[in-house]
Design a protein around this motif. Structure first.
Motif, PDB file in Angstrom:
ATOM      1  N   ARG A  32      11.164  10.613  -2.505  1.00 27.52           N
ATOM      2  CA  ARG A  32      10.521   9.965  -1.353  1.00 27.52           C
ATOM      3  C   ARG A  32       9.975  10.973  -0.347  1.00 27.52           C
ATOM      4  NH1 ARG A  32      13.948   4.989   0.730  1.00 27.52           N
ATOM      5  NH2 ARG A  32      12.007   4.545   1.844  1.00 27.52           N
ATOM      6  N   LYS A  33      10.377  12.239  -0.455  1.00 25.06           N
ATOM      7  CA  LYS A  33       9.802  13.275   0.403  1.00 25.06           C
ATOM      8  C   LYS A  33       8.401  13.653  -0.072  1.00 25.06           C
ATOM      9  CE  LYS A  33      14.205  15.110   1.841  1.00 25.06           C
ATOM     10  NZ  LYS A  33      15.190  16.177   1.746  1.00 25.06           N
ATOM     11  N   ASN A  34       8.056  13.279  -1.306  1.00 30.62           N
ATOM     12  CA  ASN A  34       6.761  13.628  -1.883  1.00 30.62           C
ATOM     13  C   ASN A  34       5.699  12.546  -1.737  1.00 30.62           C
ATOM     14  OD1 ASN A  34       7.481  16.197  -2.848  1.00 30.62           O
ATOM     15  ND2 ASN A  34       8.495  15.293  -4.616  1.00 30.62           N
ATOM     16  N   ILE A  35       6.069  11.397  -1.164  1.00 35.04           N
ATOM     17  CA  ILE A  35       5.124  10.283  -1.041  1.00 35.04           C
ATOM     18  C   ILE A  35       5.515   9.446   0.175  1.00 35.04           C
ATOM     19  CG2 ILE A  35       6.453   8.732  -2.542  1.00 35.04           C
ATOM     20  CD1 ILE A  35       3.752   7.807  -3.754  1.00 35.04           C
ATOM     21  N   THR A  36       4.524   8.866   0.845  1.00 33.57           N
ATOM     22  CA  THR A  36       4.840   8.005   1.983  1.00 33.57           C
ATOM     23  C   THR A  36       5.385   6.672   1.487  1.00 33.57           C
ATOM     24  OG1 THR A  36       2.651   6.978   2.073  1.00 33.57           O
ATOM     25  CG2 THR A  36       2.954   9.024   3.348  1.00 33.57           C
ATOM     26  N   ASP A  37       6.149   5.995   2.330  1.00 31.55           N
ATOM     27  CA  ASP A  37       6.665   4.673   1.955  1.00 31.55           C
ATOM     28  C   ASP A  37       5.532   3.689   1.710  1.00 31.55           C
ATOM     29  OD1 ASP A  37       9.303   5.429   1.954  1.00 31.55           O
ATOM     30  OD2 ASP A  37       9.829   4.400   3.823  1.00 31.55           O
ATOM     31  N   LYS A  38       4.437   3.822   2.459  1.00 34.41           N
ATOM     32  CA  LYS A  38       3.297   2.915   2.268  1.00 34.41           C
ATOM     33  C   LYS A  38       2.703   3.092   0.870  1.00 34.41           C
ATOM     34  CE  LYS A  38      -0.987   1.383   4.410  1.00 34.41           C
ATOM     35  NZ  LYS A  38      -1.945   1.561   5.503  1.00 34.41           N
ATOM     36  N   ARG A  39       2.555   4.331   0.435  1.00 38.93           N
ATOM     37  CA  ARG A  39       2.027   4.580  -0.908  1.00 38.93           C
ATOM     38  C   ARG A  39       3.035   4.161  -1.974  1.00 38.93           C
ATOM     39  NH1 ARG A  39      -1.881   9.931  -1.073  1.00 38.93           N
ATOM     40  NH2 ARG A  39      -3.527   8.914   0.115  1.00 38.93           N
ATOM     41  N   LEU A  40       4.296   4.432  -1.734  1.00 37.75           N
ATOM     42  CA  LEU A  40       5.327   4.042  -2.693  1.00 37.75           C
ATOM     43  C   LEU A  40       5.345   2.526  -2.863  1.00 37.75           C
ATOM     44  CD1 LEU A  40       7.648   4.683  -4.574  1.00 37.75           C
ATOM     45  CD2 LEU A  40       9.156   4.773  -2.564  1.00 37.75           C
ATOM     46  N   ALA A  41       5.288   1.794  -1.758  1.00 37.73           N
ATOM     47  CA  ALA A  41       5.281   0.333  -1.819  1.00 37.73           C
ATOM     48  C   ALA A  41       4.037  -0.180  -2.546  1.00 37.73           C
ATOM     49  CB  ALA A  41       5.365  -0.258  -0.411  1.00 37.73           C
ATOM     50  N   ALA A  42       2.893   0.464  -2.309  1.00 37.02           N
ATOM     51  CA  ALA A  42       1.656   0.053  -2.985  1.00 37.02           C
ATOM     52  C   ALA A  42       1.765   0.297  -4.488  1.00 37.02           C
ATOM     53  CB  ALA A  42       0.457   0.809  -2.405  1.00 37.02           C
TER      54      ALA A  42
END
Length: 115
Positions: free
Chosen positions: A14-24
């Protein structure tokens, strides 16, 4: 509270991607639910009102797994799955392209696994 090894791996990812992108990504990956059970299971939990933190950090040894490798500013290789036990689970690896508004514009399955 101490994290188990699965939760530490997720924190690193999760340090490599934003939560918004992860959720998408997770929403887009739900389209693979007929092939990868983990994506449908995750989508049901999100639709049931659970947050990413509640789903990922439940203190259990088995559960969802996540690895994120950035390839460029908007391209990621994402490994996602769910382990129900030591020899039970499934998942996959996707190459994901986002636009500058964090919307998934391409989701290409690289591999799938089942145990």
């Amino acid at each position: 509270m101490m994290m188990n090894s699965r939760e530490r791996q997720i924190s690193k990812a999760r340090k490599n991607i934003t939560d918004k992108r992860l959720a998408a990504f997770l929403k887009a990956a739900a389209g693979f639910k007929d092939i990868v059970l983990a994506t449908g299971l995750f989508d049901r939990q999100v639709n049931g009102g659970r947050t990413l933190d509640e789903i990922f950090y439940d203190g259990r040894e088995f559960g969802f797994s996540l690895k994120v490798s950035p390839k460029s500013q908007n391209i990621y290789e994402i490994e996602f799955g769910c382990l129900a036990g030591p020899l039970a689970g499934d998942g996959g690896t996707w190459l994901v392209v986002f636009d500058d508004a964090d919307i998934v514009i391409s989701l290409e399955s690289q591999s799938m696994w089942m145990s």
